[in-house]
Design a protein around this motif. Structure first.
Motif, PDB file in Angstrom:
ATOM      1  N   TYR A 126       0.781  -1.230   0.000  1.00  0.00           N
ATOM      2  CA  TYR A 126       0.000   0.000   0.000  1.00  0.00           C
ATOM      3  C   TYR A 126       0.819   1.289   0.000  1.00  0.00           C
ATOM      4  CZ  TYR A 126      -3.700  -3.239   1.237  1.00  0.00           C
ATOM      5  OH  TYR A 126      -4.578  -4.289   1.240  1.00  0.00           O
ATOM      6  N   ASN A 127       2.080   1.218   0.382  1.00  0.00           N
ATOM      7  CA  ASN A 127       2.860   2.441   0.487  1.00  0.00           C
ATOM      8  C   ASN A 127       4.321   2.179   0.112  1.00  0.00           C
ATOM      9  OD1 ASN A 127       3.649   5.014   1.074  1.00  0.00           O
ATOM     10  ND2 ASN A 127       3.131   4.936   3.248  1.00  0.00           N
ATOM     11  N   PRO A 128       4.567   1.735  -1.106  1.00  0.00           N
ATOM     12  CA  PRO A 128       5.946   1.401  -1.490  1.00  0.00           C
ATOM     13  C   PRO A 128       6.885   2.607  -1.503  1.00  0.00           C
ATOM     14  CG  PRO A 128       4.470   1.209  -3.370  1.00  0.00           C
ATOM     15  CD  PRO A 128       3.616   1.468  -2.173  1.00  0.00           C
ATOM     16  N   LEU A 129       6.345   3.816  -1.639  1.00  0.00           N
ATOM     17  CA  LEU A 129       7.180   5.019  -1.617  1.00  0.00           C
ATOM     18  C   LEU A 129       7.450   5.505  -0.188  1.00  0.00           C
ATOM     19  CD1 LEU A 129       5.609   6.993  -4.595  1.00  0.00           C
ATOM     20  CD2 LEU A 129       7.687   5.600  -4.571  1.00  0.00           C
ATOM     21  N   MET A 130       6.822   4.847   0.777  1.00  0.00           N
ATOM     22  CA  MET A 130       6.968   5.165   2.198  1.00  0.00           C
ATOM     23  C   MET A 130       6.602   6.618   2.509  1.00  0.00           C
ATOM     24  SD  MET A 130      10.252   2.852   3.209  1.00  0.00           S
ATOM     25  CE  MET A 130       9.885   2.891   4.948  1.00  0.00           C
ATOM     26  N   LEU A 131       5.522   7.091   1.903  1.00  0.00           N
ATOM     27  CA  LEU A 131       5.023   8.429   2.166  1.00  0.00           C
ATOM     28  C   LEU A 131       4.347   8.448   3.531  1.00  0.00           C
ATOM     29  CD1 LEU A 131       3.479   9.121  -1.349  1.00  0.00           C
ATOM     30  CD2 LEU A 131       5.712   9.857  -0.496  1.00  0.00           C
ATOM     31  N   MET A 132       4.652   9.446   4.332  1.00  0.00           N
ATOM     32  CA  MET A 132       4.105   9.517   5.682  1.00  0.00           C
ATOM     33  C   MET A 132       2.700  10.106   5.665  1.00  0.00           C
ATOM     34  SD  MET A 132       5.507   8.316   8.252  1.00  0.00           S
ATOM     35  CE  MET A 132       7.041   7.507   8.509  1.00  0.00           C
ATOM     36  N   ASP A 133       1.730   9.281   5.918  1.00  0.00           N
ATOM     37  CA  ASP A 133       0.372   9.745   6.140  1.00  0.00           C
ATOM     38  C   ASP A 133      -0.043   9.258   7.531  1.00  0.00           C
ATOM     39  OD1 ASP A 133       0.105   7.059   5.633  1.00  0.00           O
ATOM     40  OD2 ASP A 133      -1.555   7.253   4.234  1.00  0.00           O
ATOM     41  N   LYS A 134      -1.258   9.562   7.944  1.00  0.00           N
ATOM     42  CA  LYS A 134      -1.696   9.211   9.302  1.00  0.00           C
ATOM     43  C   LYS A 134      -1.690   7.701   9.529  1.00  0.00           C
ATOM     44  CE  LYS A 134      -4.609  13.231  10.007  1.00  0.00           C
ATOM     45  NZ  LYS A 134      -5.980  13.713  10.209  1.00  0.00           N
ATOM     46  N   THR A 135      -2.151   6.952   8.546  1.00  0.00           N
ATOM     47  CA  THR A 135      -2.226   5.500   8.688  1.00  0.00           C
ATOM     48  C   THR A 135      -0.842   4.887   8.792  1.00  0.00           C
ATOM     49  OG1 THR A 135      -4.280   5.493   7.413  1.00  0.00           O
ATOM     50  CG2 THR A 135      -3.141   3.392   7.655  1.00  0.00           C
ATOM     51  N   PHE A 136       0.040   5.271   7.900  1.00  0.00           N
ATOM     52  CA  PHE A 136       1.391   4.708   7.901  1.00  0.00           C
ATOM     53  C   PHE A 136       2.133   5.089   9.183  1.00  0.00           C
ATOM     54  CE2 PHE A 136       5.855   4.556   6.099  1.00  0.00           C
ATOM     55  CZ  PHE A 136       5.901   3.172   6.041  1.00  0.00           C
ATOM     56  N   GLU A 137       1.925   6.313   9.626  1.00  0.00           N
ATOM     57  CA  GLU A 137       2.552   6.771  10.863  1.00  0.00           C
ATOM     58  C   GLU A 137       2.047   5.958  12.055  1.00  0.00           C
ATOM     59  OE1 GLU A 137       2.598  10.960  13.212  1.00  0.00           O
ATOM     60  OE2 GLU A 137       2.856  11.055  11.032  1.00  0.00           O
ATOM     61  N   LYS A 138       0.747   5.695  12.081  1.00  0.00           N
ATOM     62  CA  LYS A 138       0.176   4.900  13.179  1.00  0.00           C
ATOM     63  C   LYS A 138       0.713   3.468  13.148  1.00  0.00           C
ATOM     64  CE  LYS A 138      -4.037   3.600  15.502  1.00  0.00           C
ATOM     65  NZ  LYS A 138      -5.469   3.711  15.619  1.00  0.00           N
ATOM     66  N   ILE A 139       0.825   2.898  11.959  1.00  0.00           N
ATOM     67  CA  ILE A 139       1.347   1.536  11.833  1.00  0.00           C
ATOM     68  C   ILE A 139       2.790   1.457  12.337  1.00  0.00           C
ATOM     69  CG2 ILE A 139       2.067  -0.199  10.121  1.00  0.00           C
ATOM     70  CD1 ILE A 139      -0.519   0.526   8.584  1.00  0.00           C
ATOM     71  N   LEU A 140       3.583   2.442  12.008  1.00  0.00           N
ATOM     72  CA  LEU A 140       4.988   2.436  12.424  1.00  0.00           C
ATOM     73  C   LEU A 140       5.165   2.741  13.910  1.00  0.00           C
ATOM     74  CD1 LEU A 140       6.746   4.220   9.433  1.00  0.00           C
ATOM     75  CD2 LEU A 140       6.633   1.776   9.918  1.00  0.00           C
ATOM     76  N   ASP A 141       4.288   3.569  14.470  1.00  0.00           N
ATOM     77  CA  ASP A 141       4.470   4.028  15.845  1.00  0.00           C
ATOM     78  C   ASP A 141       3.702   3.222  16.890  1.00  0.00           C
ATOM     79  OD1 ASP A 141       6.136   5.992  14.887  1.00  0.00           O
ATOM     80  OD2 ASP A 141       4.590   7.543  14.855  1.00  0.00           O
ATOM     81  N   THR A 142       2.856   2.301  16.485  1.00  0.00           N
ATOM     82  CA  THR A 142       2.062   1.536  17.441  1.00  0.00           C
ATOM     83  C   THR A 142       2.842   0.317  17.927  1.00  0.00           C
ATOM     84  OG1 THR A 142       0.017   2.233  16.364  1.00  0.00           O
ATOM     85  CG2 THR A 142      -0.104   0.288  17.770  1.00  0.00           C
ATOM     86  N   TYR A 143       2.981   0.239  19.237  1.00  0.00           N
ATOM     87  CA  TYR A 143       3.649  -0.915  19.844  1.00  0.00           C
ATOM     88  C   TYR A 143       2.778  -1.580  20.901  1.00  0.00           C
ATOM     89  CZ  TYR A 143       7.762   0.674  17.417  1.00  0.00           C
ATOM     90  OH  TYR A 143       8.632   1.033  16.421  1.00  0.00           O
ATOM     91  N   GLU A 144       1.697  -0.929  21.276  1.00  0.00           N
ATOM     92  CA  GLU A 144       0.762  -1.477  22.259  1.00  0.00           C
ATOM     93  C   GLU A 144      -0.544  -1.825  21.546  1.00  0.00           C
ATOM     94  OE1 GLU A 144       1.324  -1.999  25.577  1.00  0.00           O
ATOM     95  OE2 GLU A 144       3.399  -1.400  25.206  1.00  0.00           O
TER      96      GLU A 144
END
Length: 167
Positions: free
Chosen positions: A41-59
């Motif tokens: 879904y994000n091969p260019l690794m553009l930072m949007d809200k969803t991608f940011e949440k996926i990367l930052d969620t650990y709990e």
């Protein structure tokens, strides 16, 4: 109590190896899920809200992820049901060999399943994008169904027991 998924589910050393590796494999599943999302879904690794949440969620709740993990464990035991121990000449114990084999297979399966959108979407809804119990339960059921279809197996619950059958 040991829960058998099929009548000859008697590879207790493999089950012990899978149990000891549970936390490590859950982390692996989430790591591969993040990679799969990025590739699909994000091969260019553009930072949007969803991608940011996926990367930052650990709990996130682990109970649904555990259910998927144990389903994959049962499928692996079913596909490798020979419980005859082989003679090992490399100095490892059978438990160590089973751990290595299971880790390699789990990594392969996570990458293979991660190429399919239904798997990635349902796993995200249960873990990194968790937003409620109802949606997570729905996602878990759809993920289980997808895995059963992918491996051409069927897990049936009868009289409180889970049974694994060929589809």
């Amino acid at each position: 109590m040991i829960q058998k998924l099929f009548p000859l589910d008697k590879n207790y050393i493999l089950r012990q190896a899978q149990s000891q590796l549970e936390d490590e494999m859950l982390d692996l599943m989430v790591y591969e899920l993040r990679k799969s999302y990025t590739q699909l879904y994000n091969p260019l690794m553009l930072m949007d809200k969803t991608f940011e949440k996926i990367l930052d969620t650990y709990e996130y709740p682990l109970d649904r992820l555990r259910m998927i993990y144990w389903q994959l464990c049962g499928i692996y035991r079913y596909k490798n049901r020979d419980n005859q121990l082989e003679i090992l000449f490399d100095g490892r114990t059978h438990l160590e060999k089973f751990k290595d084999d299971w880790t390699a297979q789990m990594q392969l399966w996570c990458r293979e399943l991660g190429q399919h959108e239904p798997y990635v979407k349902t796993m995200l809804r249960m873990t990194l994008l968790y937003d409620g119990e109802g949606r997570a339960e729905w996602s878990e059921n759809h993920c289980k169904a997808f895995i059963n279809q992918h491996f051409e197996l069927k897990i049936v619950k009868r009289k409180g027991e889970l049974k694994l059958k060929l589809a």
